[in-house]
Design an enzyme around this catalytic site. Structure first.
Site, PDB file in Angstrom:
ATOM      1  N   LYS A  53       0.842  -1.201   0.000  1.00 10.79           N
ATOM      2  CA  LYS A  53       0.000   0.000   0.000  1.00 10.79           C
ATOM      3  C   LYS A  53       0.879   1.253   0.000  1.00 10.79           C
ATOM      4  O   LYS A  53       0.617   2.210  -0.742  1.00 10.79           O
ATOM      5  CB  LYS A  53      -0.934  -0.012   1.220  1.00 10.79           C
ATOM      6  CG  LYS A  53      -2.067  -1.026   1.058  1.00 10.79           C
ATOM      7  CD  LYS A  53      -2.855  -1.269   2.330  1.00 10.79           C
ATOM      8  CE  LYS A  53      -3.844  -2.401   2.104  1.00 10.79           C
ATOM      9  NZ  LYS A  53      -4.585  -2.823   3.285  1.00 10.79           N
ATOM     10  N   GLN A  97      -4.671  -1.550   9.450  1.00 10.99           N
ATOM     11  CA  GLN A  97      -4.526  -2.877   8.839  1.00 10.99           C
ATOM     12  C   GLN A  97      -5.127  -3.940   9.759  1.00 10.99           C
ATOM     13  O   GLN A  97      -4.781  -4.018  10.939  1.00 10.99           O
ATOM     14  CB  GLN A  97      -3.040  -3.169   8.569  1.00 10.99           C
ATOM     15  CG  GLN A  97      -2.796  -4.464   7.818  1.00 10.99           C
ATOM     16  CD  GLN A  97      -3.380  -4.442   6.404  1.00 10.99           C
ATOM     17  OE1 GLN A  97      -3.257  -3.463   5.689  1.00 10.99           O
ATOM     18  NE2 GLN A  97      -4.027  -5.530   6.008  1.00 10.99           N
ATOM     19  N   ASP A 120     -11.015   3.048   3.748  1.00  9.01           N
ATOM     20  CA  ASP A 120     -11.267   1.610   3.619  1.00  9.01           C
ATOM     21  C   ASP A 120     -12.765   1.318   3.477  1.00  9.01           C
ATOM     22  O   ASP A 120     -13.157   0.219   3.096  1.00  9.01           O
ATOM     23  CB  ASP A 120     -10.727   0.868   4.855  1.00  9.01           C
ATOM     24  CG  ASP A 120      -9.511   0.009   4.533  1.00  9.01           C
ATOM     25  OD1 ASP A 120      -9.246  -0.226   3.332  1.00  9.01           O
ATOM     26  OD2 ASP A 120      -8.839  -0.443   5.480  1.00  9.01           O
TER      27      ASP A 120
END
Ligand code: NDP
Length: 283
Positions: A53, A97, A120
């Site tokens: 990422k 994460q 997200d």
């Protein structure tokens, strides 16, 4: 018939090219999109995802900040940092994460991220907006699937779509996105009786179960469009999907490979959400 291979690397590259142009336009206005990635613990797979990422941000001209904590970090430490990032005007997206160590409540963490920086798309407000048919930030993996389907001009309206899996990050939002495009949607789970009877009815079949190669050619309608979200390692350590590619590719009209299908799109849509957030902040 051999299926058209839907190439997530190529679709992702095209989307990232368009994003890079938008990042340049923002730069002319003195704005650099910023993404903060929070990693707690030593999970090796999470480390790889986070590294990818951060690299994708760099390649696209997005500023990224990696915040790392040891596995025994307290929930208060992580929540406190999220609040600081919520208030930081140089940060337009915040990503934690997953999975988190068990002593940290994932729902608390997701709820603490400002919905305006929820790139997200996992905040309950973002998921609620999708449910209400007014999507804001959308979860990146199913959003990436929609990009692939659109890139290959797959018609959705009125067609039977079957989603196998009902997680909050893939299956459920996937079903809502397909419903939002007027597909007739069925969601199957581990409790579904006669799964094959459902999958054989699918014009569009999306599989997200984490069960290696569980959907085989005999479970697929001839000419169906098959999207494989799964990422698993087989006994030889190779990456394989939830779909048995070899038996399905001669039945389906279109299929995503693993690797090189949905995977590259997930990070791409994260970048896209971060750029959208920066554009909003810039007015
Ligand atoms: P979860 O484990 O959270 O959910 C799996 C779902 O599959 C559950 O709803 C489960 O049903 C269902 N399921 C399991 N076994 C069966 C079965 N035999 N028949 C029907 N349904 C079944 O997984 P995720 O949604 O997080 O991930 C799914 C897959 O996608 C994994 O391989 C993961 O690695 C991959 N993934 C890939 C991403 C990418 O970027 N390409 C991103 C995210 C995930 P029930 O609810 O009844 O238990």
């Amino acid at each position: 018939m051999t299926a058209v291979i839907m190439d997530g690397n190529a679709v992702g590259k095209a989307v990232r090219g368009r994003l890079a142009a938008r990042v340049q336009a923002l730069a002319k206005r003195g704005v650099t999109p910023g993404l903060a990635v929070i990693l707690v613990g030593e999970n090796p797979a999470s480390r790889v995802y986070v590294r990818n990422k951060v690299k994708a941000c760099t390649d696209t001209g997005i500023h990224s900040v990696l915040v790392e904590y040891p596995a025994d970090a307290t929930a208060d430490t992580v929540l406190g940092r999220i609040r600081e990032l919520n208030a930081d005007p140089t940060i337009h997206g915040i990503l934690v994460q997953l999975p988190l160590p068990p002593h940290i409540d994932v729902d608390d963490v997701l709820a603490t991220i400002s919905p305006s920086k929820d790139v997200d798309g996992f905040h309950i407000e973002s998921l609620g907006a999708l449910l209400a048919g007014k999507p804001d930030f959308q979860p990146c993996t199913p959003h990436g699937v929609m990009e692939i389907l659109d890139h290959y001009e797959i018609p959705l309206s009125g067609r039977n779509a079957v989603v196998v899996g009902r997680s909050n990050i893939v299956g459920k939002p996937m079903a809502l996105m397909l419903l939002g495009r007027d597909a007739t949607v069925t969601i199957c789970t581990s409790k579904t009786r006669d799964l094959a009877a459902h999958t054989r009815n699918a014009d569009i079949l999306v599989v997200a179960t984490g069960r290696p190669r569980m959907v085989t050619g005999d479970m697929v309608k001839p000419g169906a469009v098959v999207v494989d979200v799964g990422i698993n390692r087989d006994a030889d350590g190779r990456l394989v999907g939830d779909v048995d590619f070899d038996s399905v590719k001669d039945i389906a009209s279109h299929i995503t490979p693993v690797p090189g299908g949905v995977g590259p799109m997930t990070i791409t849509m994260l970048l896209a959400n971060t750029v959208v957030s920066a554009e909003r902040a810039a007015g």
